[in-house]
Design an enzyme around this catalytic site. Structure first.
Site, short mmCIF file in Angstrom:
data_model
loop_
_atom_site.label_atom_id
_atom_site.label_comp_id
_atom_site.label_asym_id
_atom_site.label_seq_id
_atom_site.Cartn_x
_atom_site.Cartn_y
_atom_site.Cartn_z
CE1 TYR A 139 -4.15 1.60 0.30
CE2 TYR A 139 -3.34 2.56 2.33
CZ TYR A 139 -4.29 2.51 1.32
OH TYR A 139 -5.36 3.36 1.35
NE ARG A 192 -6.69 11.57 -6.66
CZ ARG A 192 -6.73 10.61 -5.73
NH1 ARG A 192 -5.72 9.76 -5.58
NH2 ARG A 192 -7.77 10.46 -4.96
CE LYS A 210 -7.06 2.68 -1.70
NZ LYS A 210 -7.26 3.63 -0.62
CD GLU A 281 -9.26 3.93 -3.90
OE1 GLU A 281 -10.08 3.31 -3.20
OE2 GLU A 281 -8.63 4.92 -3.50
CG ASP A 282 -6.69 6.54 -6.42
OD1 ASP A 282 -7.30 7.01 -5.43
OD2 ASP A 282 -5.54 6.11 -6.34
CG ASP A 304 -11.19 4.42 -0.52
OD1 ASP A 304 -11.64 4.33 0.63
OD2 ASP A 304 -9.98 4.24 -0.78
CG ASP A 305 -9.95 8.41 -3.73
OD1 ASP A 305 -8.92 8.11 -3.12
OD2 ASP A 305 -10.34 7.81 -4.76
CG ASN A 451 -1.55 8.95 0.60
OD1 ASN A 451 -0.91 9.03 1.63
ND2 ASN A 451 -2.86 8.78 0.58
#
Ligand SMILES: NC(=O)C1=CN([C@@H]2O[C@H](COP(=O)(O)OP(=O)(O)OC[C@H]3O[C@@H](n4cnc5c(N)ncnc54)[C@H](OP(=O)(O)O)[C@@H]3O)[C@@H](O)[C@H]2O)C=CC1
Ligand SMILES: CC(=O)C(=O)O
Ligand SMILES: [Mg+2]
Length: 603
Positions: A139, A192, A210, A281-282, A304-305, A451
């Site tokens: 991760y 992203r 994840k 996600e992303d 999630d973000d 991150n």
């Protein structure tokens, strides 16, 4: 300093005790009934129609050297593995030694991926035993580097890719996946990836990482997770120019073409696995919000973000209130500056607004918005913006302040108590801004959440140095504690959605929730905010460490399951009484070898 599993759970059970009415008690029993008939809970034997090398080469079935002689006989693998039967302890010793011998984090990542691809049981056992150390590899931060290099280090495929060339075929393609039961899907379009920008199909390592946390921390079964990349192309020219790149060789689909492709994928997935939770996600802004709004009331999904990041960040702020000797209901007295107005920035701030309104000290959302000052690349969202802001960002515009003030000017005027960084840009928290903040507040709450670590808005060392050691610090990726002059330790916290999504997924899966509701995120925050002891809070420790993620997931999962019943979205049948936390705990996957039995007609 220790967080025992029981103390974590006891706190969460206390949190939820107010809803223990008759109807709730029935719900626990129902889950027990589900548990009894659900293959997730059968750890005694695994029936398979495979034999020979099909088993030794299947990471979900393989035990490497640990097959017993009986098993070798009945599964036709006698002679296909070395003669000595070696149990998991010895295997763990070997893989840990080999892992420790890898000289770079990327080499460790490659080693762990290879292990996951040959023996998932052993991989998860190792991961759970060394969660703190290894989460930094599978991760953030190392997964970021692995994404950047993914096309060069590619060994073996994992998960599924749905690309622009598959349009019109997805409803058939979903049947290429060999497992009928899928509980959790993490999907990205790679637009992203962390703070690293557009990485196209290389983004696959994010869903894989994840989901490894879903299994190790959230107790979801390895065979019930599916990582997915939606390859709509990439605008990353260096990937497009690289002959080794494995994704589609065109720029990103946009507009109707993009949304139609995602829609075809959602429809195909939902028709094969109607109960699966989909975690977006992303995805870049505003696609992330548009997709969430399109699907949140139709299928079991969340972003999630936006949403689980909001839960953990709210938990961090609530815990920091206690660390500063205040009550959690004092949230309305905070002055919060959020740098970053994208998916995560807006999502996190919406979670804070929800909490402010739920606490009741502010009467309207409009009043709550006044507690948050938001900046994007151009500076403060103030009066009057000439570049377009969408409806969500508009809510944060400060009509009584000039537009585009710099962070330093905003800090000078606002005197924030909390500063959040969700920009993906290293150095955004300048020395001057943090020092000015520290002049006006005794314990400045400094959360550079971007991150990987190389993209954090400031480092832990900087935060403690610029605040004379007074900061309460949390970052998206792990930073080591900081030793300050005089020997005092500046304690760091990791504030990452890895604290929230495994438990959310667990609760949603066990209750078979048909929808993911806002209350689930708010309650996740409340559960996590209450885990630290007074002594830990005094030191600036807001959460248990990453090694406790599994216990935290159980506490969160139990509460989320509860919420699913309270809000009428759970679809698991109700029958007799059973303690909910036991049901959730018993449903969690544990990496142990179970006897394999061959049966010709098993499908
Ligand atoms: N800790 C955690 O659990 C999580 C952390 N994150 C991190 O958050 C970061 C952002 O993610 P996300 O919101 O999805 O990304 P987006 O691209 O949607 O948003 C980034 C935002 O940052 C703004 N920004 C960029 N540069 C600056 C700058 N120099 N000063 C002020 N604002 C700036 C952008 O402004 P503009 O709109 O003007 O371009 C935009 O509003 C990532 O690094 C990600 O890793 C995300 C999710 C979870
Ligand atoms: C943690 C996470 O989801 C991100 O940085 O995007
Ligand atoms: Mg993310």
């Amino acid at each position: 300093m220790s967080f025992s599993y029981r103390s974590i759970l006891a706190k969460s059970v206390k949190q939820t005790s107010f809803i223990r009415s008759g109807i709730q008690q029935r719900s626990y029993g129902a889950l027990r009934a589900v548990a009894a008939s659900d293959p997730r809970h059968d750890h005694t034997v695994h029936i398979t129609s495979s034999r020979g090398v099909t088993i030794t080469h299947d990471p979900l079935l393989s035990k490497g050297t640990a097959f017993s002689l009986d098993e070798r006989e009945r599964l036709s693998i006698r002679g296909l593995v070395p003669p000595r039967c070696q149990d998991m302890d010895k295997q763990l010793l070997r893989v840990k030694r080999n892992l420790d011998g890898c000289d770079t984090p990327l080499a460790k990542f490659i080693f762990l991926s290879a292990l996951q691809d040959r023996n998932e049981t052993l991989f998860y056992k190792l991961l759970i035993e060394h969660l703190e150390e290894l989460s930094g590899i599978i991760y953030t931060p190392t997964v970021g580097l692995a994404c950047q290099k993914s096309h060069s280090i590619y060994r073996r495929s994992r998960g599924m890719y749905f690309s622009s060339q598959d349009r019109g075929r997805m409803s058939a393609m979903v049947y290429n996946w060999p497992h009928d039961e899928v509980d959790v899907i993490v999907v990205t379009d790679g637009s992203r990836v962390l703070g690293l920008g557009d990485l196209g199909a290389n983004g696959m390592q994010i869903p894989i990482g994840k989901l490894s946390l879903y299994v190790s921390a959230g107790g979801i079964r390895p065979r019930a997770v599916l990582p997915v990349v939606l390859d709509v192309g990439t605008n990353n020219q260096s990937l497009l120019d690289d002959p080794l790149y494995l994704g589609m060789d065109h720029r990103r689909l946009e507009g109707e073409e993009y949304y139609d492709m995602v829609d075809e994928w959602v429809t195909a997935i939902h028709s094969r696995w109607p109960n699966a939770l989909i975690q977006f996600e992303d995805f870049k802004y505003p696609h992330a919000y548009n997709l969430l709004n399109k699907y949140r009331d139709k299928i079991t999904c969340f972003n999630d973000d936006i949403q689980s990041t909001s839960a953990i960040t709210l938990a961090g702020i609530l815990a920091s209130l206690k660390a500063r000797g205040k009550e959690q209901t004092d949230l309305s007295e905070e002055r919060i500056v959020c740098v970053g107005a994208g998916s995560a920035g807006v999502g996190v701030c919406e979670g804070i607004i929800d909490c402010l309104v739920a606490q009741g000290k502010v009467k309207t959302r409009e009043e709550a918005y006044r507690r948050i000052w938001m900046l994007d690349q151009d500076g403060l969202l103030g009066a009057v913006r000439d570049t377009p802001l969408d409806e969500r960002q508009q809510s944060y515009v400060k009509h009584d302040m000039a537009d585009r003030l710099t962070l330093e000017q905003v800090v000078e005027k606002v005197k924030p108590t909390v500063i959040l960084g969700l920009t993906g840009i290293r150095g955004v928290f300048t020395e001057k801004a943090i020092r000015t903040m520290a002049q006006h507040t005794e314990k400045p709450v400094v959360f550079p959440l971007s991150n990987p670590d190389t993209h954090a808005e400031c480092t832990a060392e900087e935060a403690f140095k610029w605040t004379d050691g007074r900061a309460i610090f949390a970052s998206g990726s792990p930073f080591k504690n900081v030793e300050m002059p005089g020997g005092k330790i500046g304690y760091t916290n990791q504030c990452n959605n890895s604290y929230s999504f495994p438990g959310l997924g667990l609760g949603i899966t066990v209750s078979r929730a048909s929808r993911v509701t806002p209350t689930m995120f708010l309650e996740t925050a409340r559960v996590i905010a209450d885990l630290a002891t007074p002594e830990q809070l005094k030191q600036g420790i807001l959460f248990p460490g990453v090694s406790k993620l599994r216990d935290i997931a159980l506490a969160v999962g139990t509460r989320v399951c509860d919420v699913a019943y309270e809000e009428g979205v759970a679809t698991a049948t109700l029958k007799e009484f059973e303690l909910l936390s036991d049901v959730v705990e018993n449903s969690m996957y544990k990496p142990e070898y179970v006897p394999l039995v061959y049966h010709q007609n098993n499908h």
